[in-house]
Design a protein around this motif. Structure first.
Motif, PDB file in Angstrom:
ATOM      1  N   UNK A  13     -20.247   7.887 -84.949  1.00 31.46           N
ATOM      2  CA  UNK A  13     -21.425   7.403 -84.234  1.00 31.46           C
ATOM      3  C   UNK A  13     -22.157   8.559 -83.590  1.00 31.46           C
ATOM      4  N   UNK A  14     -23.463   8.448 -83.406  1.00 36.61           N
ATOM      5  CA  UNK A  14     -24.189   9.529 -82.726  1.00 36.61           C
ATOM      6  C   UNK A  14     -23.716   9.648 -81.288  1.00 36.61           C
ATOM      7  N   UNK A  15     -23.670  10.869 -80.756  1.00 37.37           N
ATOM      8  CA  UNK A  15     -23.239  11.023 -79.359  1.00 37.37           C
ATOM      9  C   UNK A  15     -24.111  10.207 -78.420  1.00 37.37           C
ATOM     10  N   UNK A  16     -23.471   9.633 -77.404  1.00 34.83           N
ATOM     11  CA  UNK A  16     -24.212   8.846 -76.424  1.00 34.83           C
ATOM     12  C   UNK A  16     -25.088   9.753 -75.572  1.00 34.83           C
ATOM     13  N   UNK A  23     -21.823  10.074 -67.422  1.00 33.97           N
ATOM     14  CA  UNK A  23     -21.755  11.490 -67.054  1.00 33.97           C
ATOM     15  C   UNK A  23     -20.480  12.056 -67.699  1.00 33.97           C
ATOM     16  N   UNK A  24     -20.549  12.197 -69.026  1.00 33.39           N
ATOM     17  CA  UNK A  24     -19.333  12.396 -69.811  1.00 33.39           C
ATOM     18  C   UNK A  24     -18.700  13.767 -69.616  1.00 33.39           C
ATOM     19  N   UNK A  25     -19.508  14.814 -69.458  1.00 30.20           N
ATOM     20  CA  UNK A  25     -18.910  16.132 -69.241  1.00 30.20           C
ATOM     21  C   UNK A  25     -18.105  16.147 -67.944  1.00 30.20           C
ATOM     22  N   UNK A  76     -14.916   9.832 -77.697  1.00 32.17           N
ATOM     23  CA  UNK A  76     -15.592   8.965 -78.671  1.00 32.17           C
ATOM     24  C   UNK A  76     -17.051   8.797 -78.280  1.00 32.17           C
ATOM     25  N   UNK A  77     -17.301   8.554 -76.999  1.00 32.74           N
ATOM     26  CA  UNK A  77     -18.671   8.390 -76.532  1.00 32.74           C
ATOM     27  C   UNK A  77     -19.506   9.647 -76.804  1.00 32.74           C
ATOM     28  N   UNK A  78     -18.881  10.812 -76.740  1.00 32.89           N
ATOM     29  CA  UNK A  78     -19.581  12.066 -76.972  1.00 32.89           C
ATOM     30  C   UNK A  78     -19.683  12.408 -78.454  1.00 32.89           C
ATOM     31  N   UNK A  79     -19.081  11.574 -79.323  1.00 38.64           N
ATOM     32  CA  UNK A  79     -19.095  11.860 -80.754  1.00 38.64           C
ATOM     33  C   UNK A  79     -18.061  12.880 -81.178  1.00 38.64           C
ATOM     34  N   UNK A  90     -12.637  14.089 -83.545  1.00 36.57           N
ATOM     35  CA  UNK A  90     -11.411  14.848 -83.787  1.00 36.57           C
ATOM     36  C   UNK A  90     -10.674  15.106 -82.479  1.00 36.57           C
ATOM     37  N   UNK A  91     -11.408  15.415 -81.416  1.00 36.47           N
ATOM     38  CA  UNK A  91     -10.768  15.591 -80.106  1.00 36.47           C
ATOM     39  C   UNK A  91     -10.146  14.280 -79.636  1.00 36.47           C
ATOM     40  N   UNK A  92     -10.822  13.159 -79.897  1.00 35.01           N
ATOM     41  CA  UNK A  92     -10.259  11.854 -79.532  1.00 35.01           C
ATOM     42  C   UNK A  92      -8.971  11.603 -80.302  1.00 35.01           C
TER      43      UNK A  92
END
Length: 211
Positions: free
Chosen positions: A6-9, A39-41, A69-72, A75-77
């Motif tokens: 999915x595209x990053x939020x 405020x994902x970061x 996942x929200x950030x797209x 792989x990190x997820x």
């Protein structure tokens, strides 16, 4: 076609982080608030600081992976979900979340294995019918996952649509009815296994209810 990420939020501006003296509970509350406010970061930083103190905190690992996942950052997820499972506790929701990420990464055989274990631990899962149908297809012909419309046709109860169920789930979340919220987001995933909105909503409900 292989499912795409999915595209990053869209992210909101990041706030000041908690001070170094913040307690674990303060860090968790801050991370949860940041994620809710997109405020994902800041949420990633807070969860990472929490995990530096408590490396085995499954809740923080799951929540951090959901932020990825929200950030797209699929792989990190995946890495974070796998790390949580490597600690020896098979949490059904983490297995399901990992299955979703693996599907999005096009790793269908691995996703099927995780989903099968999830269904062993949670055989009455709301989205179980859709997952079983998808696994059967993977096992039968090794093709990628069906399109959302195909999943909907196979699994949606008569009269239900993804949008309607998501609206009901969002209303339950807004009313702090987290138990019903979680079930409704699972129902939405049963209609469309590829629903990013349903997975994101379920992640929020897990924080409030499941964990």
């Amino acid at each position: 076609p292989v499912p795409v990420a999915p595209p990053p939020a869209m992210e909101a501006p990041n706030p000041p982080l908690p001070p170094p003296t913040a307690s674990t509970s303060e860090l968790f509350a801050a991370a949860e608030k940041y994620a809710d406010q997109k405020q994902y970061d800041a949420a990633v930083t807070a969860y990472r600081r929490l995990l530096d103190r408590e490396p085995g905190n499954l809740v923080a690992m799951n929540n951090l992976a959901m932020v990825y996942i929200e950030k797209g950052r699929l792989e990190d997820a995946r890495i974070e979900f796998e790390r949580a499972l490597s600690l020896g506790k098979e949490d059904p929701e983490i297995l399901s979340n990992l299955g979703y990420v693996l599907r999005k990464l096009g790793k269908n055989a691995e996703a099927a294995a995780r989903y099968e274990r999830y269904l062993e631990l949670n055989p009455a899962a709301e989205e179980g019918e859709a997952i079983r149908s998808w696994i059967q297809q993977v096992r039968a012909d090794a093709t990628p996952a069906p399109t959302p419309s195909a999943s909907t046709a196979a699994a949606a109860p008569a009269g239900d649509t993804e949008a309607a169920v998501l609206a009901e789930a969002d209303a339950a979340y807004a009313a702090n009815d987290y138990e019903n919220d979680l079930a409704l987001y699972d129902q939405a995933l049963g209609i469309n296994l590829d629903s990013t909105a349903a997975l994101s909503g379920r992640g929020k409900a897990q924080v409030k209810h499941h964990f």
